[in-house]
Design a protein around this motif. Structure first.
Motif, mmCIF file in Angstrom:
data_model
loop_
_atom_site.group_PDB
_atom_site.id
_atom_site.type_symbol
_atom_site.label_atom_id
_atom_site.label_comp_id
_atom_site.label_asym_id
_atom_site.label_seq_id
_atom_site.Cartn_x
_atom_site.Cartn_y
_atom_site.Cartn_z
ATOM 1 N N PRO A 239 4.478 15.707 1.925
ATOM 2 C CA PRO A 239 3.879 14.539 1.933
ATOM 3 C C PRO A 239 3.200 14.343 0.567
ATOM 4 C CG PRO A 239 2.762 16.422 2.970
ATOM 5 C CD PRO A 239 4.101 17.057 2.704
ATOM 6 N N HIS A 240 3.339 12.912 0.502
ATOM 7 C CA HIS A 240 2.554 12.823 -0.875
ATOM 8 C C HIS A 240 0.935 12.322 -0.921
ATOM 9 C CE1 HIS A 240 6.726 10.681 -2.710
ATOM 10 N NE2 HIS A 240 6.766 12.095 -2.690
ATOM 11 N N LYS A 241 0.603 12.745 -2.028
ATOM 12 C CA LYS A 241 -0.937 12.747 -2.106
ATOM 13 C C LYS A 241 -1.272 11.412 -3.114
ATOM 14 C CE LYS A 241 -1.947 17.628 -2.043
ATOM 15 N NZ LYS A 241 -2.480 18.758 -2.681
ATOM 16 N N PRO A 242 -1.636 10.168 -2.269
ATOM 17 C CA PRO A 242 -1.781 9.101 -3.285
ATOM 18 C C PRO A 242 -3.013 9.040 -4.290
ATOM 19 C CG PRO A 242 -1.581 8.622 -1.043
ATOM 20 C CD PRO A 242 -1.895 10.145 -1.035
ATOM 21 N N LYS A 243 -2.658 8.413 -5.190
ATOM 22 C CA LYS A 243 -3.706 8.470 -6.205
ATOM 23 C C LYS A 243 -4.446 7.043 -6.025
ATOM 24 C CE LYS A 243 -2.723 9.877 -10.430
ATOM 25 N NZ LYS A 243 -2.400 10.294 -11.721
ATOM 26 N N TYR A 244 -5.621 7.198 -5.903
ATOM 27 C CA TYR A 244 -6.564 5.843 -5.362
ATOM 28 C C TYR A 244 -7.252 5.577 -6.888
ATOM 29 C CZ TYR A 244 -5.176 6.671 -0.803
ATOM 30 O OH TYR A 244 -4.520 6.791 0.553
ATOM 31 N N PHE A 245 -7.783 4.287 -6.937
ATOM 32 C CA PHE A 245 -8.636 3.902 -8.152
ATOM 33 C C PHE A 245 -10.058 4.219 -7.490
ATOM 34 C CE2 PHE A 245 -11.675 0.660 -9.368
ATOM 35 C CZ PHE A 245 -11.906 0.991 -10.471
ATOM 36 N N LEU A 246 -10.862 5.186 -8.365
ATOM 37 C CA LEU A 246 -12.247 5.271 -7.798
ATOM 38 C C LEU A 246 -13.135 5.090 -9.083
ATOM 39 C CD1 LEU A 246 -11.375 9.120 -6.639
ATOM 40 C CD2 LEU A 246 -11.818 7.063 -5.350
ATOM 41 N N GLY A 293 4.094 6.625 -13.715
ATOM 42 C CA GLY A 293 3.715 7.518 -12.749
ATOM 43 C C GLY A 293 4.354 7.182 -11.388
ATOM 44 N N TYR A 294 5.146 5.850 -11.280
ATOM 45 C CA TYR A 294 5.504 5.624 -9.736
ATOM 46 C C TYR A 294 7.103 5.278 -9.849
ATOM 47 C CZ TYR A 294 0.233 5.092 -9.476
ATOM 48 O OH TYR A 294 -1.006 5.354 -9.828
ATOM 49 N N LEU A 598 13.448 12.796 -7.594
ATOM 50 C CA LEU A 598 12.709 14.074 -7.619
ATOM 51 C C LEU A 598 11.376 13.864 -6.648
ATOM 52 C CD1 LEU A 598 13.315 15.959 -10.877
ATOM 53 C CD2 LEU A 598 14.758 15.716 -8.786
ATOM 54 N N ARG A 599 10.995 12.731 -6.425
ATOM 55 C CA ARG A 599 9.537 12.567 -5.494
ATOM 56 C C ARG A 599 9.843 13.015 -4.422
ATOM 57 N NH1 ARG A 599 10.114 7.325 -2.905
ATOM 58 N NH2 ARG A 599 7.722 6.938 -3.157
ATOM 59 N N MET A 600 11.246 13.129 -3.689
ATOM 60 C CA MET A 600 11.537 13.839 -2.521
ATOM 61 C C MET A 600 11.017 15.388 -2.353
ATOM 62 S SD MET A 600 15.543 12.815 -1.619
ATOM 63 C CE MET A 600 15.512 13.757 -0.285
ATOM 64 N N PHE A 601 10.695 15.823 -3.594
ATOM 65 C CA PHE A 601 10.439 17.341 -3.492
ATOM 66 C C PHE A 601 9.103 17.496 -4.127
ATOM 67 C CE2 PHE A 601 14.885 16.922 -4.575
ATOM 68 C CZ PHE A 601 15.577 17.070 -3.156
ATOM 69 N N LYS A 602 8.242 16.831 -4.584
ATOM 70 C CA LYS A 602 6.995 16.972 -5.017
ATOM 71 C C LYS A 602 5.904 16.216 -4.276
ATOM 72 C CE LYS A 602 8.550 16.794 -9.809
ATOM 73 N NZ LYS A 602 8.319 16.481 -11.004
ATOM 74 N N TRP A 603 4.752 16.745 -4.513
ATOM 75 C CA TRP A 603 3.358 16.249 -3.507
ATOM 76 C C TRP A 603 3.111 14.969 -4.010
ATOM 77 C CZ3 TRP A 603 2.294 19.168 0.571
ATOM 78 C CH2 TRP A 603 2.727 20.621 0.364
ATOM 79 N N LYS A 604 3.475 14.524 -5.229
ATOM 80 C CA LYS A 604 3.002 13.370 -5.791
ATOM 81 C C LYS A 604 4.372 12.433 -6.175
ATOM 82 C CE LYS A 604 2.055 14.406 -10.701
ATOM 83 N NZ LYS A 604 1.038 14.552 -11.796
ATOM 84 N N ASP A 605 3.870 11.083 -6.244
ATOM 85 C CA ASP A 605 5.334 10.220 -6.583
ATOM 86 C C ASP A 605 5.606 10.464 -8.074
ATOM 87 O OD1 ASP A 605 7.084 8.312 -6.661
ATOM 88 O OD2 ASP A 605 5.617 6.561 -6.093
ATOM 89 N N THR A 606 6.939 10.053 -8.698
ATOM 90 C CA THR A 606 7.462 10.509 -9.796
ATOM 91 C C THR A 606 8.530 9.501 -10.126
ATOM 92 O OG1 THR A 606 8.181 12.176 -11.500
ATOM 93 C CG2 THR A 606 8.792 12.344 -9.170
ATOM 94 N N GLU A 648 7.383 -3.591 0.206
ATOM 95 C CA GLU A 648 6.548 -2.613 1.335
ATOM 96 C C GLU A 648 6.783 -1.431 0.897
ATOM 97 O OE1 GLU A 648 5.173 -4.183 3.539
ATOM 98 O OE2 GLU A 648 5.926 -6.151 2.982
ATOM 99 N N GLU A 649 7.315 -0.969 -0.263
ATOM 100 C CA GLU A 649 7.415 0.677 -0.357
ATOM 101 C C GLU A 649 6.021 1.037 -0.616
ATOM 102 O OE1 GLU A 649 9.778 2.290 -0.205
ATOM 103 O OE2 GLU A 649 11.590 0.988 0.153
ATOM 104 N N ARG A 650 5.930 2.248 -0.568
ATOM 105 C CA ARG A 650 4.521 3.041 -0.602
ATOM 106 C C ARG A 650 4.655 4.069 -1.713
ATOM 107 N NH1 ARG A 650 2.058 3.652 5.247
ATOM 108 N NH2 ARG A 650 4.233 4.374 5.638
ATOM 109 N N GLU A 651 3.781 4.639 -1.938
ATOM 110 C CA GLU A 651 3.593 5.857 -3.253
ATOM 111 C C GLU A 651 4.163 6.976 -2.488
ATOM 112 O OE1 GLU A 651 0.248 7.938 -5.610
ATOM 113 O OE2 GLU A 651 -0.352 6.495 -4.655
#
Length: 651
Positions: A239-246, A293-294, A598-606, A648-651
Motif C-alpha cells: 500500500p502506498h503512503k500518499p504525500k499530502y500538502f500540509l 516523485g510521481y 518499481l512503485r509496485m514494490f515500494k511504500w510510496k510512488d516513484t 483517474e490514476e492515483r499516487e
C-alpha cells in the motif's frame, strides 16, 4: 437423527458448487498456455495479467510465461528441457540436456455467454525449430448441470493431431478434477517413444487466487506436476503512503506577508516537484516545475492544484502550468481560474478540468530560473545480464552492481555515467563473430569481463526546437559496444498521441578489453520513425524505417501493452539481408521486453522502472545503436493525451 445428518451434509456441501464459476484463465497447461493438461481450451488468460510457472512430465521439464496482451489475445513463450537427450559433442560439450524455445499465441474469437460457448484459435510453437508446433480450433462451454464443469472440444493439426476433448469438473472453489483425450502424434514428439494412453487425468488445487498447482497422470504412465502464478500487471504489492500538502507555520507567515508565490514554490518543493518557479504575468499565474516523485504527471498536477485550497491570487484569470523535464519545458497547460475553483469545490472532476484546459507542446517558453548545475544524482543497483543458449552452456549470466551518476547542467544538458562492477560472471562463448567487422555478434566479448567497466560516459542535449518539436542528441560512450554521436528529432501531432521523427547515429566500435579504446572502424544508421499510443487497451506502436548499422535496409516494428505502467512488448525487424552470409542471411532481428514500475514494490510512488529484454539470437543485421536517453519516451508522459488518459490514476 441419521437422516438429519445426511441432509445437513448435503446442505453444507451444495453451496460450494453454487459459488463456483468458470474463470477466464482457469488452468495453465503443461505447455504454459491456458488449457487443461495437454489440450488447449477456448479460454485465455485475463486481459492485463501475467502468468509464470514450471511443469514437469517426463521427459519434458518446462519454464514458461504468458500475458493477456489485449482482450482475447494471449501470447507467451516456453523453454523445454528434454531429459535423457544429451548434446555434448564437439563445440556443444557441456551444454547438457537438449533444450528448445517456443512461442505460442491464442485468440478468443468469441467470448463465452450464458447461451454460447467461447471459441478460440491458436498456434503453438509458431517460430523457430517448431518442435512442438500445433495449430488448433477449440470450443469451451461452462455447464452447470449436476456437477458444474467446463467442457472443451476442438480439432488440432501438428503434435496434437485430430479431434480432442476434455473437461474440468469443479469439486470445490479451490479444487477441480481434469480429464482429457489428447491425440498426441508419437512420431512427432522428441524424447517420447511410447504413449500407452491418450487419456490424461489431473487434480487442480488453487490455495490462493494467484497460485495454482496441478498434479496429473498422463500418457498412461507418467506422473506430472505444474505450478504457476498469476499476477495483474502494475498492481502495487504494497500500500502506498500518499504525500499530502500540509500547511506549516512558515507557510502561514508567508501568506500573511503577501508572499504567496514564495509560499507556493516552497510547497511544490515539499511535494517532490523540483525546479519550481511561481510568478504573476499580467492576469495569469505561471507555475513551472519538474515532477520528480510521481509515476504519473496527472498525479503531480493534482498535487499542484491542491495548494490552491489555502492560497488566493487576486485578479488572476488563468493559471499556466509548465511541465518540465528537469529545467526543459515540455508542455504548457492553461486552465481558467474559475475552472480550478469549480474543481476544488467538487463541481467538476479532474477529467473535465483537463478536457477543458488548453495545451501547448514544446512551448516558446524560457524557464525563469536558469539552472547552471543541478545536484548530481547517484544510483546503485544489482543488475543481471543473461546470455542464453550458447553451445558451451544454455544459461550464462553476469551479476553486477551498477553505479550510475546523472547531472543536469546549463538547462538543456545531461551528463550520464554508468560503471559496471562484476560480482559473478560465467559468460563465455564458443561461437565466432559472424562478420569480419561484427556489429553485435561479438556481444559475449563485452559481457565476459571480470574487471570494472564503464558502460556509459555521455553528454546529451535535449531542447524544444519549435512548436511541438524536440531535439535530443547524445555524444560519447553511449552504450557498452559503441561510442559516437546520435540523436532524434521528434514532432508531436495534435495532442501528442501520434508523433513522427527522424534520427540516426555515427559510431565507432569500442574495444572490449580496454575501457576507453576505440577500434578503427565505424558504422552508421539512419531512419524515419512514427509512434502512436492507443488509449484502451493502452498500447504503444513504434516503427523505424531506414538503414541499420550493418548496412541492411528495412523496418523495425515495436508493439507493447501497458497496464498501470507495467509494459510488456516485442520487436521485429525485417531487412534486406541478401548481401550477407551465414546466420546473418535471411535473419530478422526480434525479441521481447518488459518494463516494470518499481512503485509496485515500494511504500510510496516513484518514477523508477526496471527493464529487461531478451532476443533469441544475437545477429549483426537489424541493429541500431543505443543511447542513454530515449527522446520520445522522455516526452510521452507529459503530452496532453497522456494527462487526459491518466486523469483517474492515483499516487
Amino acid at each position: 437423527m441419521k437422516k438429519f445428518l445426511k441432509i445437513s451434509r448435503v446442505a453444507i456441501f451444495l453451496p460450494f458448487f453454487m459459488l463456483v464459476k468458470a474463470n477466464a484463465n482457469e488452468i495453465i497447461s503443461n505447455f504454459g498456455r491456458t488449457g487443461l493438461l495437454v489440450n488447449p481450451t477456448a479460454y485465455t488468460i485475463k486481459d492485463g495479467h501475467l502468468s509464470f510457472g514450471s511443469s514437469y512430465v517426463y521427459p519434458y521439464f518446462r519454464v514458461y510465461g504468458n500475458v493477456g496482451f489485449f482482450p482475447g489475445l494471449e501470447l507467451g513463450g516456453t523453454i523445454t528441457e528434454i531429459r535423457d537427450i544429451y548434446i555434448n559433442s564437439g563445440r556443444w560439450q557441456g551444454y547438457g540436456y537438449y533444450k528448445d524455445k517456443a512461442f505460442f499465441a491464442k485468440y478468443q474469437i468469441l467470448p463465452e455467454t450464458d447461451k454460447f460457448p467461447a471459441i478460440a484459435v491458436g498456434w503453438d510453437d509458431f517460430h523457430g525449430t517448431k518442435l512442438f508446433e500445433t495449430k488448433y480450433f477449440v470450443v469451451t462451454k461452462y455447464i452447470d448441470t449436476g456437477l458444474p464443469q467446463n467442457v472443451t472440444i476442438g480439432y488440432a493439426k501438428g503434435v496434437l493431431d485430430g479431434f480432442f476433448f476434455g473437461s474440468e469438473t469443479l469439486l470445490h472453489p479451490k479444487l477441480s478434477f481434469i480429464f482429457e483425450y489428447s491425440p498426441l502424434k508419437e512420431e512427432k514428439l522428441k524424447g517420447i517413444s511410447n504413449i500407452k494412453s491418450k487419456y490424461n487425468f489431473g487434480l487442480k488445487f488453487q490455495p490462493l487466487s494467484w497460485l495454482q498447482t496441478v498434479v496429473s497422470y498422463q500418457r498412461g504412465k507418467e506422473v506430472g506436476v505444474n505450478v504457476s502464478i498469476d499476477i495483474p500487471m502494475g498492481k502495487p504489492w504494497l500500500p502506498h503512503k500518499p504525500k499530502y500538502f500540509l500547511l506549516t507555520k512558515e507557510d502561514v507567515k508567508l501568506i500573511k506577508e503577501n508572499k504567496q508565490t514564495t509560499f507556493f514554490e516552497k510547497a511544490l518543493e515539499r511535494l517532490d516537484l523540483r525546479y519550481p518557479k511561481v510568478y504573476i504575468s499580467g492576469n495569469a499565474l505561471v507555475i513551472e516545475y519538474s515532477n520528480e516523485g510521481y509515476f504519473y504527471e496527472t498525479v503531480a498536477l493534482k498535487k499542484v492544484l491542491s495548494i490552491f485550497k489555502v492560497v488566493y491570487f487576486p485578479k488572476v484569470k488563468n493559471v499556466k502550468i509548465v511541465l518540465k523535464e528537469k529545467n526543459i519545458p515540455v508542455t504548457e497547460v492553461t486552465i481558467p481560474g474559475y475552472l480550478i475553483n469549480e474543481y476544488l469545490t467538487g463541481k467538476v472532476d479532474i477529467k473535465t478540468l483537463l478536457n477543458d484546459a488548453t495545451y501547448s507542446i514544446a512551448p516558446n517558453y524560457r524557464p525563469l530560473n536558469d539552472q547552471i548545475f543541478s545536484s548530481p544524482s547517484f544510483k546503485g543497483s544489482l543488475k543481471l545480464r543473461t546470455f542464453l543458449n550458447d553451445p558451451s552452456g544454455a544459461f550464462k549470466y553476469k551479476l553486477s552492481y551498477d553505479v550510475g551518476v546523472k547531472e543536469y547542467f546549463l538547462d538543456n544538458f545531461i551528463f550520464q555515467g554508468l560503471v559496471v562492477l562484476p560480482l559473478k560472471n560465467n559468460i563465455s562463448s564458443v561461437n565466432s563473430p559472424l562478420m569480419e567487422k561484427p556489429v553485435r555478434s561479438d556481444i559475449d566479448d563485452y559481457l565476459d569481463n571480470n574487471h570494472p567497466d564503464v558502460s556509459v560516459l555521455s553528454v546529451s542535449y535535449v531542447s524544444p526546437l519549435f512548436s511541438k518539436t524536440f531535439i535530443g542528441v547524445s555524444a560519447g560512450y553511449n552504450e557498452l559496444m559503441f561510442a559516437g554521436i546520435g540523436g532524434d528529432l521528434i514532432h508531436f501531432i495534435g495532442d501528442g498521441r501520434f508523433a513522427v521523427g527522424v534520427g540516426g547515429d555515427w559510431v565507432r566500435k569500442r574495444d572490449s578489453e580496454r575501457i576507453f579504446k576505440l577500434k578503427n572502424y565505424s558504422f552508421y544508421d539512419a531512419y524515419l520513425s512514427a509512434h502512436y499510443t492507443m488509449k484502451y487497451p493502452e498500447m504503444n506502436f513504434s516503427v523505424k524505417a531506414g538503414r541499420f548499422l550493418a548496412g541492411d535496409k528495412g523496418v523495425r516494428v515495436e508493439v507493447s501493452r501497458v497496464v498501470k505502467g507495467f509494459e510488456v512488448g516485442f520487436w521485429y525487424t525485417y531487412s534486406d539481408t541478401s548481401n550477407f552470409t551465414g546466420s546473418n542471411k535471411d535473419y530478422h532481428d526480434k525479441g521481447v521486453f518488459v518494463s516494470i514500475p518499481l512503485r509496485m514494490f515500494k511504500w510510496k510512488d516513484t518514477r523508477q522502472v526496471g527493464f529487461y529484454s531478451l532476443s533469441p539470437w544475437t545477429r549483426d543485421v537489424g541493429q541500431l545503436a543505443g543511447r542513454p536517453i530515449d527522446l520520445y519516451r522522455m516526452m510521452q508522459k507529459k503530452m496532453p493525451f497522456y494527462l487526459r488518459d491518466k486523469s483517474e490514476e492515483r499516487e
